[in-house]
Design an enzyme around this catalytic site. Structure first.
Site, PDB file in Angstrom:
ATOM      1  N   GLY A  31       6.995   4.711  10.276  1.00 19.10           N
ATOM      2  CA  GLY A  31       5.983   5.421  11.067  1.00 19.10           C
ATOM      3  C   GLY A  31       5.111   6.342  10.226  1.00 19.10           C
ATOM      4  O   GLY A  31       5.071   6.215   9.007  1.00 19.10           O
ATOM      5  N   LEU A  33       1.907   6.216  10.318  1.00 16.14           N
ATOM      6  CA  LEU A  33       1.196   5.055   9.762  1.00 16.14           C
ATOM      7  C   LEU A  33      -0.132   5.422   9.101  1.00 16.14           C
ATOM      8  O   LEU A  33      -0.832   6.320   9.546  1.00 16.14           O
ATOM      9  CB  LEU A  33       0.945   4.029  10.879  1.00 16.14           C
ATOM     10  N   HIS A  34      -0.428   4.686   8.029  1.00 20.51           N
ATOM     11  CA  HIS A  34      -1.712   4.832   7.332  1.00 20.51           C
ATOM     12  C   HIS A  34      -2.226   3.431   7.019  1.00 20.51           C
ATOM     13  O   HIS A  34      -1.608   2.426   7.406  1.00 20.51           O
ATOM     14  CB  HIS A  34      -1.532   5.683   6.069  1.00 20.51           C
ATOM     15  N   HIS A  37       0.260   0.720   5.716  1.00 19.01           N
ATOM     16  CA  HIS A  37       1.029   0.034   6.761  1.00 19.01           C
ATOM     17  C   HIS A  37       0.144  -0.973   7.510  1.00 19.01           C
ATOM     18  O   HIS A  37       0.555  -2.087   7.802  1.00 19.01           O
ATOM     19  CB  HIS A  37       1.550   1.039   7.791  1.00 19.01           C
TER      20      HIS A  37
HETATM   21  P1  AMP Z   1       7.492   3.179   4.968  1.00 17.64           P
HETATM   22  O1  AMP Z   1       7.003   3.543   6.329  1.00 17.64           O
HETATM   23  O2  AMP Z   1       7.132   4.180   3.911  1.00 17.64           O
HETATM   24  O3  AMP Z   1       8.945   2.772   4.952  1.00 17.64           O
HETATM   25  O4  AMP Z   1       6.683   1.874   4.559  1.00 17.64           O
HETATM   26  C1  AMP Z   1       6.713   0.732   5.359  1.00 17.64           C
HETATM   27  C2  AMP Z   1       6.113  -0.412   4.590  1.00 17.64           C
HETATM   28  O5  AMP Z   1       4.762  -0.100   4.245  1.00 17.64           O
HETATM   29  C3  AMP Z   1       6.848  -0.681   3.266  1.00 17.64           C
HETATM   30  O6  AMP Z   1       6.960  -2.086   3.074  1.00 17.64           O
HETATM   31  C4  AMP Z   1       5.942  -0.045   2.245  1.00 17.64           C
HETATM   32  O7  AMP Z   1       6.037  -0.634   0.965  1.00 17.64           O
HETATM   33  C5  AMP Z   1       4.584  -0.302   2.860  1.00 17.64           C
HETATM   34  N1  AMP Z   1       3.601   0.632   2.308  1.00 17.64           N
HETATM   35  C6  AMP Z   1       3.683   1.983   2.280  1.00 17.64           C
HETATM   36  N2  AMP Z   1       2.626   2.518   1.638  1.00 17.64           N
HETATM   37  C7  AMP Z   1       1.844   1.475   1.249  1.00 17.64           C
HETATM   38  C8  AMP Z   1       0.610   1.358   0.538  1.00 17.64           C
HETATM   39  N3  AMP Z   1      -0.046   2.431   0.075  1.00 17.64           N
HETATM   40  N4  AMP Z   1       0.126   0.124   0.317  1.00 17.64           N
HETATM   41  C9  AMP Z   1       0.787  -0.972   0.761  1.00 17.64           C
HETATM   42  N5  AMP Z   1       1.945  -0.938   1.436  1.00 17.64           N
HETATM   43  C10 AMP Z   1       2.474   0.270   1.680  1.00 17.64           C
END
Ligand code: AMP
Length: 281
Positions: A31, A33-34, A37
């Site tokens: 979550g 989210l940016h 995500h």
């Molecule tokens: P998280 O919510 O941090 O667990 O991330 C969820 C998914 O989004 C994971 O597979 C991350 O590698 C991916 N993700 C997070 N930040 C980025 C980003 N800047 N660029 C690409 N994928 C991302």
């Protein structure tokens, strides 16, 4: 978009999706989210007839002194973003739902789980593999989408899927960055304006390595020194690791002629940030 909070209901709905013959893409997240995500969600949307996402801040993957309790949570905003991307199913369980009292089974990828982030965050990858294995079992997606941002996580999950014969295709999407090069992360929200500027040093160090490699340097130790030097010049950053490794085994390489993953982790204030770069041989 249907929002589902119980395992039983998510399992039943996903079973129905598969039974109807639709391909199912899955994007697991914590979550806040940016655009990083959302790039995974868009990729899932373009490749699959149905898309599921999950939002679960997984307590198992946080160490005792880490930021679990203060990790950013923005459920209403996240729901609106996922809805706008035409996600079909959002799974947002509670910790008790995912880990009911008495649950003791863990999924652990030996060896790889102790490298890079696993070395500085003991138990982290065991938490990741345990939750992702459970989520895969609940959703049973055809394809699951992960970000290259977490390169070590990708290596660990690939190994898990391979070793456990999981019937899912892992799709890895490129790192999404802010305009100034900072890799997007939910943790960037912790940074003050001053720290936000200092955080650019991670990408700057990777760029220095890329430029040095572009000039013909193949020796990993020399490339690593070039990168570490850049981090050393930023007093606001404290280096955790700067490694040049094989992207699959996460073991250090001596030279980059067959390609390599350059991975960095550093603290800016108390915020731990990571970034990486793939060098092509
Ligand atoms: P998280 O919510 O941090 O667990 O991330 C969820 C998914 O989004 C994971 O597979 C991350 O590698 C991916 N993700 C997070 N930040 C980025 C980003 N800047 N660029 C690409 N994928 C991302």
């Amino acid at each position: 978009m249907r929002v589902i909070s119980t395992v039983a209901e998510m399992q039943a709905i996903c079973r129905e999706v598969r039974r109807s013959g639709k391909s199912l893409g899955f994007v697991p997240t914590m979550g806040a989210l940016h655009e990083g995500h959302l790039s995974l969600v868009r990729s899932a949307r373009s490749h699959n007839q149905a898309v599921a996402a999950s939002i679960f801040v997984n307590p198992l993957q946080f160490g005792p002194n880490e930021d679990f309790s203060k990790y950013p949570r923005a459920m209403e905003r996240d729901k609106a973003l996922l809805e706008a991307e035409k996600v079909d199913l959002l799974f947002a369980p509670s910790a008790e739902e995912m880990y009911p009292k008495g649950a003791v089974t863990e999924v652990y990828v030996a060896g790889l789980s102790e490298k890079l982030d696993g070395k500085s965050r003991p138990g982290h990858f065991k938490g990741v593999t345990t939750v992702v294995a459970k989520l895969f079992e609940i959703v049973r997606p055809d394809r699951a989408y992960f970000g290259q941002k977490d390169a070590a996580q990708v290596a660990v999950l690939r190994k898990m899927v391979h070793d456990l014969n999981m019937d899912v295709e892992l799709i890895v999407c490129p790192i999404v960055r802010e305009r100034d090069g900072l890799a997007m992360s939910s943790r960037n929200a912790y940074l003050t304006a001053e720290q936000r500027k200092r955080a650019l040093v991670l990408n700057r160090a990777l760029m220095r390595v890329q430029a040095t490699a572009d000039r013909g340097e193949k020796n990993a130790a020399a490339l690593r020194e070039a990168g570490k030097q850049v981090i050393g010049e930023e007093p606001g950053a404290r280096l955790d690791y700067f490694e040049i490794v094989d992207a699959n085994t996460l073991d250090p390489v001596e030279d980059i002629s067959k390609g390599a993953l350059v991975a960095v982790a550093a603290y800016v204030g108390t915020t731990r940030l990571i970034d990486n770069l793939v060098l092509h041989g």
